[in-house]
Design an enzyme around this catalytic site. Structure first.
Site, PDB file in Angstrom:
ATOM      1  N   ARG A   1       5.948  -7.758 -13.703  1.00  0.00           N
ATOM      2  CA  ARG A   1       5.809  -6.508 -14.216  1.00  0.00           C
ATOM      3  C   ARG A   1       5.275  -5.561 -13.313  1.00  0.00           C
ATOM      4  O   ARG A   1       3.986  -5.780 -12.834  1.00  0.00           O
ATOM      5  CB  ARG A   1       5.105  -6.570 -15.555  1.00  0.00           C
TER       6      ARG A   1
ATOM      7  N   PHE B   1      -7.250  -3.065   4.011  1.00  0.00           N
ATOM      8  CA  PHE B   1      -6.372  -4.016   4.566  1.00  0.00           C
ATOM      9  C   PHE B   1      -6.716  -5.443   5.032  1.00  0.00           C
ATOM     10  O   PHE B   1      -6.073  -6.093   6.079  1.00  0.00           O
ATOM     11  CB  PHE B   1      -5.450  -3.264   5.754  1.00  0.00           C
TER      12      PHE B   1
ATOM     13  N   LYS C   1       2.712  -9.364 -10.854  1.00  0.00           N
ATOM     14  CA  LYS C   1       2.591 -10.100  -9.579  1.00  0.00           C
ATOM     15  C   LYS C   1       1.710  -8.874  -8.750  1.00  0.00           C
ATOM     16  O   LYS C   1       1.824  -8.078  -8.954  1.00  0.00           O
ATOM     17  CB  LYS C   1       3.586 -10.981  -9.309  1.00  0.00           C
TER      18      LYS C   1
ATOM     19  N   GLN D   1       2.025   1.596  -2.918  1.00  0.00           N
ATOM     20  CA  GLN D   1       1.916   0.217  -2.090  1.00  0.00           C
ATOM     21  C   GLN D   1       2.694  -0.180  -1.057  1.00  0.00           C
ATOM     22  O   GLN D   1       2.553  -0.554  -0.069  1.00  0.00           O
ATOM     23  CB  GLN D   1       1.273  -0.700  -3.213  1.00  0.00           C
TER      24      GLN D   1
ATOM     25  N   VAL E   1       2.048  -6.714  -5.123  1.00  0.00           N
ATOM     26  CA  VAL E   1       3.320  -6.149  -4.499  1.00  0.00           C
ATOM     27  C   VAL E   1       2.515  -5.518  -2.965  1.00  0.00           C
ATOM     28  O   VAL E   1       3.685  -5.062  -2.378  1.00  0.00           O
ATOM     29  CB  VAL E   1       3.604  -4.923  -5.440  1.00  0.00           C
TER      30      VAL E   1
ATOM     31  N   GLU F   1       1.272  -6.541  -0.430  1.00  0.00           N
ATOM     32  CA  GLU F   1       1.431  -7.293   0.808  1.00  0.00           C
ATOM     33  C   GLU F   1       2.931  -7.451   0.890  1.00  0.00           C
ATOM     34  O   GLU F   1       3.398  -7.672   2.221  1.00  0.00           O
ATOM     35  CB  GLU F   1       0.808  -8.413   0.973  1.00  0.00           C
TER      36      GLU F   1
ATOM     37  N   GLY G   1      -5.270  -8.577  -6.460  1.00  0.00           N
ATOM     38  CA  GLY G   1      -6.360  -7.729  -7.023  1.00  0.00           C
ATOM     39  C   GLY G   1      -5.823  -7.075  -8.447  1.00  0.00           C
ATOM     40  O   GLY G   1      -6.134  -7.184  -9.594  1.00  0.00           O
TER      41      GLY G   1
ATOM     42  N   ASN H   1       2.159   0.044 -12.900  1.00  0.00           N
ATOM     43  CA  ASN H   1       2.258   1.507 -12.676  1.00  0.00           C
ATOM     44  C   ASN H   1       3.168   1.915 -11.567  1.00  0.00           C
ATOM     45  O   ASN H   1       2.775   1.610 -10.227  1.00  0.00           O
ATOM     46  CB  ASN H   1       1.008   2.216 -12.328  1.00  0.00           C
ATOM     47  N   PRO H   2       4.662   2.284 -11.927  1.00  0.00           N
ATOM     48  CA  PRO H   2       5.284   2.319 -10.825  1.00  0.00           C
ATOM     49  C   PRO H   2       5.161   3.501  -9.754  1.00  0.00           C
ATOM     50  O   PRO H   2       5.526   3.290  -8.662  1.00  0.00           O
ATOM     51  CB  PRO H   2       6.848   2.756 -11.687  1.00  0.00           C
TER      52      PRO H   2
END
Lengths: 216, 736
Positions: free
Chosen positions: B614, B242, B687, B624, B689, B691, B511, B617-618
């Site tokens: 995009r 974090f 992009k 996250q 996600v 944070e 990342g 991996n959903p």
């Protein structure tokens, strides 16, 4: 401590040793000059103790400094590092193991207090390729992120479902005398000793619910 | 490979593996306790000695003397490292305070000694035998009192201005001028900072829990005064970061020094109660926000000022940044000021800048909507902008904030919201709905990888990228599988080793997109090598384990039949992120219940709608976001490092006193990802996600509490003591 523990002389002695260590530690923190302590080295010489843990079904003979926690006995002496040290103070639950059928924080327990005890760690539940149903559910539900609290969450949840099955009440129950309901709120309450800073809680409860549903 | 023109159709668009909610490939290791973290490399390190860190007992001053005699004489002690005997040490580029203090003490619990002993118990016992004679001096610990002395920070953009904020605000028919505070917060990741170090000749081999392998190598080398080439740093599994593990910390440096002194491998973990004052934290802020609007609800003037503190040479919390980009308005200004505080080092924690900035801004927006009598969802939609408000010629690459708000409102059932605060009661509970926008910039950064095609057809990826729980192992495997046209189980991913190509590392939600783009570059090269080897044209198609071109149809593995093929490359970026503003967007919707008598807040349900390019991996991306939402609940309701303003340290420095959310605090969480690609970000069109998910959460909860109770709290966390004397229904009952 139950009746049989109180009658077990080996265990009584071990507990007494533990107390002595704590008292000595406290006194040394507050009193005496360092040179005085250095002059009596035997006073802080480690007290060693032989004991046997039955870990994941196998007897493990150890000779340990009596200050060694069950957690460090597992991690540092038996190299079972699946049990994690998150706080060493009983605040996070990462070290949860199942001892004598109950989930405990291994960091809050000295190894010598468990001579002869059956201990189940995460390594004893399943292995890659042969996962315990709870481990498999955690993978399916992505019920982890960094993975550091995960063994504790899994050990805790496996033992927790047994507690529910045995009707042990919780704070979340409206009627502590009634059989506890298998609701998400019950599961959340009972799992609240296991912190997940990554915040996988929502998925963890879904994984546990799925396993609980499969094993009524 | 250079990414300097918008992405067009590429092999990732096939979406045979990428974009699918596959289980983590490291899941079986993590769930069985067989993933090895930094303190656990028993297989590679026989008989390590144990280091125990002693932290300074004062906040500022110096060490007059240290009496090590008793500690040295204690059983099992092998060595004691202090600043006196460690030899000359440098300071890492990323560190503000030195990692081994003495004689100068810069903050409380700054490490001042490492005791190395045969066992952990012996090291701990001996560390307590060290007697330290301190010379304390007065320090500054209270941000509110230091605010007036705060100065313009040397770095970044402390002041921005467009138009004429002063006059526009004065002329605005509806005005808001409010001040908000956010407290110091701790990362409190579950794995303490830990390292195992050994010396192989003059080479340091170190396993450490670190998000940024290359930064770690550089700063370990600089601190110890050895060449970077003499540091082999590994961080294959990291128990949470974090932002708290972006930088080398005392455990790594002291393990290296301890191993040198004891001539043995040494492992060191920071004791949990030491972490909060020894390592970095998110600093407290004071934020003043002024908004001027027309009666119809158009923002004409917006200003955001923020004050924070850090040690000398430190940096400000950039809490005003999102306000430069989030809402329209012709007249605007921001300012940041930095006070010198003698607390532990302030630094990045999940969404630095935006997380605390949105905590304040999104309450202010709610307050303004209330003043205007406009629904807070509609007020946000009405003030959307598709261009950078400071540079209208510069568009956003993709900006679907309005969709996030509208779709979220629909899914959440927002229209059932009572327009009047404190107007809904369900038994003992006061019920409230709250909303906030989510916003976090998208950063792209150079990232490299090496890819091997083995004789057995297995594709192996090597990069020093880290997986801090984010799912890097899995999305990198998905990327390589997609690019090479092989199934996921034919890909092996090796991460977190300084022997591998330098990656973006894990931070700033850069990342996922950046590291997979690096793998894309390396795989592009490997595809060329495979095609050449097979005598196929460079545009051959890779799918189903086959390479096809025209009438030729060959197994991929055939290319490596006579020997492994290896390709290495990195992705670097042109100026697309300058020409287009790249940001991620979302909307958070929350229902809370506040106990009418006690003021206790319970979160009933939460929904996040995210537009973040995009989604590779959903399943892992959703994790996250729910993790960030959970941390946002902590920020809203409980997390607060309490400063002892006299002694100068964080008082509640353990997991009992610093209250992070537990299971009982978190309901089922809902996340919706909008179907989106962003061709300006990278060939992955993805992009960040991780944070985005925390930005705005705390404000949505604070707004929901206001909606439930009618009480506006501007000082986080929103604890019951800030509500209880103003709870409306209790007061009414008292009257009756």
């Amino acid at each position: 401590m139950n009746e049989s523990d109180a009658m077990n002389p080996a265990r009584r002695e071990a507990l007494a040793l533990g107390r002595d260590m704590l008292v000595g530690g406290a006194a040394a923190c507050w009193a005496g000059s360092p040179s005085a302590r250095a002059a009596s080295p035997r006073r802080d010489a480690p007290v060693m103790r032989k004991l046997t843990l039955r870990v994941n079904g196998a007897a493990q003979a150890l000779e340990l400094d009596t200050r060694t926690t069950l957690l460090d006995a597992l991690r540092e002496h038996l190299h079972l590092t699946g049990t994690k040290k998150g706080c060493d103070h009983g605040q996070c639950g990462a070290c949860t193991v199942i001892a004598g059928g109950r989930r405990i924080n291994a960091c809050l327990s000295l190894a010598v207090m468990h001579d002869g005890d059956e201990v189940t760690t995460i390594e004893g539940l399943g292995k890659p390729g042969h996962l315990h149903p709870m481990q498999a559910a955690f993978v399916r539900h992505d019920a982890y992120q960094c993975g550091y609290c995960t063994p504790g969450q899994i050990c805790s949840s496996v033992a927790m479902l047994e507690e529910l099955r045995h009707g042990i009440p919780s704070h979340a129950a409206a009627d502590v005398a009634a059989a506890p309901a298998w609701t998400p709120d019950e599961l959340r309450e009972r799992m609240s000793g296991n912190i997940c800073r990554c915040g996988a809680y929502s998925n963890i409860i879904e994984a546990i619910t799925e396993v609980a549903g499969a094993q009524p | 490979m250079k990414f300097d023109t918008p992405a067009t159709k590429n092999p990732i668009d096939r979406l045979a593996v990428v974009g699918h909610p596959v289980d983590r490939i490291d899941g079986p290791l993590k769930t069985t306790g067989t993933a090895r973290y930094a303190y656990e490399h028993h297989d590679a390190v026989a008989r390590p000695a144990y280091g125990y860190v002693l932290g300074a007992g004062i906040a500022k001053g110096s060490i007059h003397s240290m009496d090590l005699a008793a500690a040295k004489a204690a059983p099992g002690v092998l060595a004691i490292v202090t600043a006196d005997n460690a030899g000359p040490l440098g300071k890492g580029d990323k560190n503000t305070a030195t990692l081994l203090g003495g004689p100068t003490i810069e903050h409380y619990h700054q490490a001042i000694a490492l005791v190395v002993a045969e066992t952990f118990e012996q090291a701990r016992w001996a560390a307590r035998r060290i007697r330290v004679d301190y010379g304390p001096v007065d320090g500054t610990f209270d941000l509110a009192r230091a605010k007036e002395s705060a100065s313009k920070p040397a770095s970044g953009k402390p002041d921005t201005a467009v138009g004429d904020f002063g006059n526009a605000f004065a002329a605005a028919p509806v005005q808001l001028d409010a001040t908000y505070t956010t407290p110091d917060q701790s990362h409190a990741m579950m794995e303490p900072h830990a390292s195992t170090a050994l010396w192989d000749g003059d080479t340091l081999v170190i396993w450490t829990s670190n998000q940024m392998v290359a930064w770690g190598v550089a700063d370990v080398a600089k601190t110890l005064g050895i060449p970077k080439e003499k540091v082999h740093l590994m961080s294959p599994f990291i128990g949470g970061g974090f932002g708290g593990k972006l930088f080398v910390r005392a455990d790594a440096v002291l393990a290296a020094l301890g191993a040198r002194a004891a001539k043995r491998p040494v492992k060191v973990a920071l004791p949990r109660p030491l972490m909060f004052n020894n390592t970095t934290h998110r600093p407290a802020t004071i934020q003043r926000i002024r908004i001027g609007a027309t009666r119809e609800g158009r923002i004409t003037a917006i200003a955001h000022e923020s004050w924070s503190g850090d040690l000398p040479g430190g940096k400000p919390e950039t809490a005003v940044d999102q306000t430069r980009l989030l809402y329209a308005g012709a007249n605007r200004m921001t300012a940041m000021r930095l006070a010198v505080l003698d607390l532990a080092e302030a630094n990045a924690m999940r969404a630095p800048g935006e997380a605390p900035g949105m905590m304040a801004l999104e309450i202010a927006i709610d307050e303004m909507a209330e003043k205007l009598g406009i629904d807070p969802v509609q007020f946000r939609i009405a003030n959307d902008t598709q261009v950078d408000p400071e540079h209208p010629e510069r568009p956003f690459s993709k900006r679907r904030l309005v969709d996030c708000l509208a779709i979220g409102a629909e899914k959440f059932g927002w229209k059932a919201r009572n327009p009047h605060p404190a107007g809904t009661r369900d038994g003992r509970w006061l019920v409230g709905f709250g909303v906030a926008a989510a916003f976090r910039n998208n950063l792209v950064t150079r990232s490299g990888a090496r890819v091997r095609l083995g004789k057995d057809g297995v594709v192996t990826v090597e990069t020093d990228m880290t997986d801090i729980g984010t799912g890097s192992y899995t999305i990198i495997a998905q990327t390589a599988a997609e690019m090479m046209g092989v199934p996921l189980h034919r890909v092996v991913v090796r991460l977190g080793d300084s022997d591998y190509p330098v990656s973006s590392g894990s931070g700033g939600q850069w990342g996922g997109n950046s590291s997979t783009a690096g793998v894309y570059a390396a795989c592009t090269k490997l595809r060329e090598a495979v095609a050449t080897k097979l005598g196929l044209p460079p545009d051959a198609d890779f799918a189903d384990g086959r390479v096809r071109a025209g009438s030729r149809d060959v197994a991929v593995a055939d290319a490596a039949r006579n020997g492994e093929l290896v390709a290495e490359d990195h992705m670097e970026y042109g100026d697309l992120d300058k020409r287009y503003q790249q940001s991620t967007f979302g909307a958070h919707f929350v229902e809370v219940r506040v106990d009418a008598a006690t003021g206790e807040t319970r979160v009933k349900r939460m929904l996040a709608v995210c537009a973040a390019g995009r989604i590779l991996n959903p399943k892992t991306a959703r994790s996250q976001v729910i993790g960030a939402m959970t941390m946002g609940v902590g920020a809203a309701l409980s997390e607060h490092l309490v400063v002892d303003r006299y002694a100068g340290f964080f008082v509640n420095h353990d997991l009992a006193g610093y209250e992070v959310p537990v299971h009982a605090d978190i309901p089922h969480l809902d996340v919706v990802f909008l179907d989106e690609t962003d061709p300006m970000s990278s060939p992955m069109k993805a992009k960040g996600v991780a944070e985005l998910g925390i930005c705005g959460v705390a404000a949505a909860i604070a707004n929901a509490i206001h909606h439930a109770t009618g009480v506006r709290v501007r000082d986080y966390p929103v604890t019951l003591d800030k509500l209880i004397d103003r709870l409306p229904l209790l007061a009414r009952e008292e009257e009756s």
